[in-house]
Motif scaffolding. Structure first.
Motif, PDB file in Angstrom:
ATOM      1  N   LEU A 417     -51.999 -59.834  80.362  1.00  0.00           N
ATOM      2  CA  LEU A 417     -51.418 -58.555  80.763  1.00  0.00           C
ATOM      3  C   LEU A 417     -50.704 -57.897  79.583  1.00  0.00           C
ATOM      4  O   LEU A 417     -50.821 -56.684  79.361  1.00  0.00           O
ATOM      5  CB  LEU A 417     -50.444 -58.748  81.925  1.00  0.00           C
ATOM      6  CG  LEU A 417     -49.722 -57.501  82.418  1.00  0.00           C
ATOM      7  CD1 LEU A 417     -50.722 -56.475  82.936  1.00  0.00           C
ATOM      8  CD2 LEU A 417     -48.724 -57.855  83.512  1.00  0.00           C
ATOM      9  N   THR A 420     -53.242 -56.497  77.296  1.00  0.00           N
ATOM     10  CA  THR A 420     -53.857 -55.300  77.884  1.00  0.00           C
ATOM     11  C   THR A 420     -52.968 -54.084  77.671  1.00  0.00           C
ATOM     12  O   THR A 420     -53.435 -53.007  77.272  1.00  0.00           O
ATOM     13  CB  THR A 420     -54.106 -55.520  79.381  1.00  0.00           C
ATOM     14  OG1 THR A 420     -54.980 -56.632  79.572  1.00  0.00           O
ATOM     15  CG2 THR A 420     -54.710 -54.282  80.021  1.00  0.00           C
ATOM     16  N   ARG A 421     -51.690 -54.236  77.956  1.00  0.00           N
ATOM     17  CA  ARG A 421     -50.768 -53.103  77.825  1.00  0.00           C
ATOM     18  C   ARG A 421     -50.556 -52.686  76.374  1.00  0.00           C
ATOM     19  O   ARG A 421     -50.153 -51.551  76.117  1.00  0.00           O
ATOM     20  CB  ARG A 421     -49.436 -53.463  78.473  1.00  0.00           C
ATOM     21  CG  ARG A 421     -49.527 -53.562  79.992  1.00  0.00           C
ATOM     22  CD  ARG A 421     -48.221 -53.957  80.636  1.00  0.00           C
ATOM     23  NE  ARG A 421     -48.324 -53.892  82.095  1.00  0.00           N
ATOM     24  CZ  ARG A 421     -47.365 -54.277  82.940  1.00  0.00           C
ATOM     25  NH1 ARG A 421     -46.217 -54.773  82.456  1.00  0.00           N
ATOM     26  NH2 ARG A 421     -47.542 -54.178  84.243  1.00  0.00           N
ATOM     27  N   ARG A 438     -60.062 -52.138  77.822  1.00  0.00           N
ATOM     28  CA  ARG A 438     -59.126 -51.574  78.796  1.00  0.00           C
ATOM     29  C   ARG A 438     -59.721 -50.299  79.376  1.00  0.00           C
ATOM     30  O   ARG A 438     -60.136 -49.402  78.634  1.00  0.00           O
ATOM     31  CB  ARG A 438     -57.777 -51.283  78.169  1.00  0.00           C
ATOM     32  CG  ARG A 438     -56.728 -50.872  79.206  1.00  0.00           C
ATOM     33  CD  ARG A 438     -55.380 -50.623  78.612  1.00  0.00           C
ATOM     34  NE  ARG A 438     -54.409 -50.305  79.674  1.00  0.00           N
ATOM     35  CZ  ARG A 438     -53.159 -49.937  79.464  1.00  0.00           C
ATOM     36  NH1 ARG A 438     -52.706 -49.840  78.210  1.00  0.00           N
ATOM     37  NH2 ARG A 438     -52.364 -49.663  80.472  1.00  0.00           N
ATOM     38  N   CYS A 453     -48.563 -43.983  85.695  1.00  0.00           N
ATOM     39  CA  CYS A 453     -48.698 -45.422  85.503  1.00  0.00           C
ATOM     40  C   CYS A 453     -49.957 -45.935  86.189  1.00  0.00           C
ATOM     41  O   CYS A 453     -49.877 -46.475  87.301  1.00  0.00           O
ATOM     42  CB  CYS A 453     -47.468 -46.158  86.035  1.00  0.00           C
ATOM     43  SG  CYS A 453     -45.940 -45.691  85.200  1.00  0.00           S
ATOM     44  N   ASP A 456     -53.265 -51.705  85.494  1.00  0.00           N
ATOM     45  CA  ASP A 456     -53.767 -52.371  84.297  1.00  0.00           C
ATOM     46  C   ASP A 456     -55.115 -53.004  84.630  1.00  0.00           C
ATOM     47  O   ASP A 456     -55.184 -54.058  85.270  1.00  0.00           O
ATOM     48  CB  ASP A 456     -52.770 -53.432  83.831  1.00  0.00           C
ATOM     49  CG  ASP A 456     -51.421 -52.821  83.470  1.00  0.00           C
ATOM     50  OD1 ASP A 456     -51.355 -52.095  82.474  1.00  0.00           O
ATOM     51  OD2 ASP A 456     -50.455 -53.068  84.212  1.00  0.00           O
ATOM     52  N   GLU A 468     -58.595 -56.247  87.715  1.00  0.00           N
ATOM     53  CA  GLU A 468     -57.268 -55.626  87.792  1.00  0.00           C
ATOM     54  C   GLU A 468     -56.249 -56.684  87.394  1.00  0.00           C
ATOM     55  O   GLU A 468     -55.706 -57.405  88.228  1.00  0.00           O
ATOM     56  CB  GLU A 468     -57.003 -55.101  89.201  1.00  0.00           C
ATOM     57  CG  GLU A 468     -55.809 -54.155  89.256  1.00  0.00           C
ATOM     58  CD  GLU A 468     -55.682 -53.462  90.599  1.00  0.00           C
ATOM     59  OE1 GLU A 468     -54.531 -53.133  90.962  1.00  0.00           O
ATOM     60  OE2 GLU A 468     -56.708 -53.265  91.263  1.00  0.00           O
ATOM     61  N   GLY A 470     -53.252 -56.561  86.337  1.00  0.00           N
ATOM     62  CA  GLY A 470     -51.894 -56.454  86.867  1.00  0.00           C
ATOM     63  C   GLY A 470     -51.750 -57.160  88.199  1.00  0.00           C
ATOM     64  O   GLY A 470     -50.751 -57.853  88.457  1.00  0.00           O
TER      65      GLY A 470
END
Length: 805
Positions: A417, A420-421, A438, A453, A456, A468, A470
């Motif tokens: 995660l 990814t961010r 991504r 937002c 993710d 997904e 997130g």
């Protein structure tokens, strides 16, 4: 307690939520313009401040189309535009639009049809008539719903949008909720601020019948709070849940035809209800009204009183043995409990008749003989205990592997995660040897999207699968947190759900002043609260949970009202530690959700039983494992009973499984020693002095590197070689000291090798390995890179001296 049979009978009959079908079936009446002439209606159409009416060419086309529709409706005999709309069949679909297309018009039929649909939309905006919810299935015009927001109180729709932004609502959730509000506005003829709870419930009821697209009502209810008067309930769930239903409604679920028997059942159950919790009460209703009398009525309609002929009673018992679906025999436990319930029912009526003559007419001999239940309950209990112990023995060896799998998956998903961010949307990156891209969901790329937002989401470049991440990290974290908390506390699942930030307190030892963290467990099954000592591992888990909740909610633990699935009540908003964000709101996970997370973790770990079948854990298994580990490690069983919240010591004994003869002999020897030191029986409630000694034990375990975790009342078995002892629980603040000790041990080993002291080298090496293991365990518990120290403030109040624990 309700067992599986009673629960199945109850759930098969009783719906969880109200449907409000009466609201969906309510007729729609005409509004203020129901008898307005066509000429005035066309002036209203022309004055609408939206759409093509602003352009002269398109304005005349919209007015002409509206005139055509109105003249067609006027040709149907009825009183008012609303009645004409219904009588003409216009509300049932859009096929009639094609009949209004003029073949003599040089324009294409599709152009004329679009113009007619535009004119129809403008008549709806003028509230000439009010369509049913079903009409919008065929007339699902995006422009119409956009115009609703511009015509009917745009200021209120702006407030709704602002609230959706503040709640972080997804694109789909926002669209569904505002579209639902727009449909209700057009259907009722009311502005958003005038809508009522009944308006939203009517739309929900219609949607439950048709399952047409998304619902949107739960979020719409939340967004309209404070804008429209929806009553006292803050959420839609609070309105539609049945709650604790009256006794006569619960009995009515089983369609008992004999009025006299139904009345005596209701009266008897009402008497019993006063001393029972709701979950147990519904189980009693299911047994007496469902498994007993409803079955008697179905197969023996000639029986009209509680006096059952012998052959009727025998036939009922035989049917009770077999599950109605024909899938096999009912378990002995369910069968015996049902017999005992019916026998108690007849015995109660006989006893009550001696004090109140009104019960006398229902005092009949019980169809259940004493010999049919005498001794059977104990046999069933013995088999249940044996099965429970075997379940514990089978799962205990697998617990470390399950814990390691949950923690490893949590760390892996957290790292993915973070990667990814750190990657821009559309870019690729590599993590743990796999390539990812991504991506952004398509719904988030639509024009006019206002959410900042997006979820993710990544694409696995090797498989093309969209993940997904997130959501996966979210589930991995809470699976780990639940497993860790359950195995360190032994609490029931409902107690886990009710743990709050307010339950973390510190007890100050009177003599040393040391603060001992404790966790308050609120009353659940026995309506008695208790305090549990919080060890370093549990403290680390709770600190991680609190930090996560604060991070996701602007520095505060959210206040959330928990719904009790068993008692059918909603509690007060509290800072629950086990809560997660679902779309726009925070919610305490249900028992089914928790079990789902556990199942996912078990499947990932690949654990199997002795037969090679996938191993299944329930939250209550961790409670049994905790009890077994605590008692076999030396904790007196009556202390364990107090910590587990058991009133009866026999209950605790059923939770404790032993593994071999040696362990049995060792534990019995321990008990004999304890009894010799303390003449009174171990099987009793601990005295105040025993509790005092138990607390004093923690004052004597403070060491240079942390605290000694040896069991209460046991001597040191390692001659105070604390660094090597597995009972040493290292204080995070002692990390620097451990690093110094490791460096010193290495220097001493080097010196011993130079001087040829081989025996010294061997002993120092054992100490070095133990110290290194302590350092690795400390870093793993803190989940921080080596060399950093950061503590989480739990915000625990302190119980001062003299207040008691």
């Amino acid at each position: 307690m309700t067992t599986s049979a009673a629960t199945s009978a109850r759930n098969r009959k009783e719906p969880t939520f109200k449907r409000h079908d009466d609201l969906a079936d309510a007729p729609v009446t005409g509004g203020d313009r129901d008898h307005t002439p066509i000429s005035e209606l066309l002036e209203l159409v022309s004055s609408l401040p939206v759409g093509p009416a602003r352009e002269h060419g398109k304005r005349s086309g919209s007015i002409a189309a509206a005139r055509t529709i109105l003249e067609w409706l006027r040709s149907h005999p009825a009183d008012g535009w609303q009645d004409r709309w219904v009588v003409s069949g216009a509300d049932e679909g859009l096929d009639w639009i094609d009949a209004l297309v003029d073949p003599a018009d040089p324009r294409a039929p599709v152009t004329q049809r679009d113009e007619l649909l535009n004119g129809l939309g403008r008549l709806l905006l003028c509230r000439v008539f009010f369509p049913s919810f079903g009409f919008f299935t065929g007339f699902n015009s995006h422009s119409l719903f956009r115009h609703v927001r511009a015509v009917f109180r745009p200021d209120l729709f702006d407030k709704i949008e602002q609230r959706a932004d503040a709640l972080g609502v997804s694109a789909r959730g926002r669209t569904l909720s505002i579209r639902a509000i727009s449909k209700i506005v057009l259907h009722t003829g009311r502005d958003p601020g005038q809508l009522t709870a009944e308006d939203l419930l009517a739309y929900r009821s219609w949607h439950m019948r048709t399952r047409d697209g998304g619902n949107g009502v739960p979020l719409a209810w939340t967004l309209l709070q404070g804008i429209a008067d929806l009553g006292e309930h803050a959420t839609l769930d609070d309105v539609v849940r049945h709650g604790q239903r009256p006794t006569h409604e619960l009995v009515a679920l089983y369609d008992i035809q004999n009025r006299d028997v139904r009345d005596v059942l209701i009266r008897y159950l009402q008497e019993r209800r006063l001393s029972m919790d709701f979950s147990s009460f519904t189980g009693l209703v299911a047994r007496l009204a469902g498994l007993f009398w409803s079955d008697i009525e179905q197969h023996h309609p000639e029986v009209t009183t509680l006096h059952l002929p012998e052959e009727v009673a025998t036939a009922w018992k035989q049917r009770l043995r077999t599950v109605r679906s024909g899938t096999g025999e009912r378990s002995d436990g369910d069968y015996i409990v049902t017999l005992m319930t019916v026998r108690a029912f007849y015995r109660d009526l006989q006893e009550w008749a001696m004090h109140d003559p009104s019960w006398a007419r229902w005092s009949y001999p019980s169809p259940i003989r004493k010999s049919e239940t005498a001794g059977q309950a104990s046999k069933v209990k013995q088999r249940t205990v044996a099965s429970t112990h075997q379940r514990i023995r089978e799962r205990m060896p697998h617990l470390p592997a399950l814990v390691d799998s949950a923690e490893r998956h949590k760390n892996e998903q957290a790292a993915l995660l973070a990667a990814t961010r750190a990657t821009p949307i559309g870019s690729t990156f590599e993590h743990a040897g796999r390539g990812y891209r991504r991506t952004m969901p398509k719904s988030y790329t639509k024009p006019g999207y206002r959410h900042e937002c997006p979820p993710d989401q990544v694409e696995d470049l090797a498989t093309g699968e969209l993940v997904e991440i997130g959501k996966q990290e979210h589930e991995a974290f809470w699976s780990w947190a639940i497993i860790e908390t359950l195995r360190h506390t032994g609490v029931r699942i409902e107690e886990l759900q009710e743990i709050t930030h307010l339950g973390l307190v510190s007890y100050k030892l009177p003599k040393t002043g040391e603060l001992v963290p404790m966790l308050q467990i609120v009353p659940s099954k026995i309506n008695e609260e208790r305090l549990l000592l919080v060890g370093p591992e549990l403290a680390s888990v709770l600190a991680t949970i609190i930090t996560r909740l604060r991070t996701e909610n602007n520095g505060h633990v959210p206040l959330t009202a928990r719904y009790d699935e068993h008692e059918r009540i909603t509690g007060l908003p509290l800072p629950h530690l086990f809560q997660h964000r679902l779309s726009w709101h925070w919610k305490v996970p249900s028992a089914n959700t928790i079990q789902h997370w556990l199942n996912e973790t078990l499947q990932r770990a690949g654990l199997t039983d002795t037969a090679g079948q996938p191993l299944r854990f329930t939250p209550h298994d961790f409670r049994r494992l905790w009890a077994t580990e605590a008692v076999t490690s030396g904790l007196p069983i009556h202390i364990a009973a107090r910590l587990m919240g058991h009133k009866n010591l026999n209950t605790t004994q059923t939770y404790v499984a032993v593994f071999d003869e040696e362990l049995v002999r060792s534990y019995r020897a321990f008990l004999d020693t304890r009894r010799a030191l303390r003449p009174s029986s171990e099987y009793r409630e601990p005295t105040d002095q025993e509790w005092h000694d138990f607390q004093q034990h923690f004052e004597l375990r403070k060491l240079e590197l942390g605290t000694c975790g040896r069991p209460y009342g046991s001597p040191c078995k390692h001659e105070h070689a604390c660094l090597r002892c597995p009972s040493l629980r290292v204080d995070p603040r002692a990390r620097t000291r451990i690093v110094e000790i490791i460096a010193n041990l290495r220097d001493r080993i080097t010196e011993a090798r130079v001087n040829g002291w081989t025996g010294e080298v061997e002993g120092l090496t054992v100490s070095l390995n133990a110290a290194a293991a302590k350092l690795v365990g400390l870093d793993r518990m803190n989940e921080r890179p080596s060399g950093t120290t950061r503590l989480t403030e739990l915000g625990m109040p302190v119980i001062q001296e003299g207040t008691g624990a």
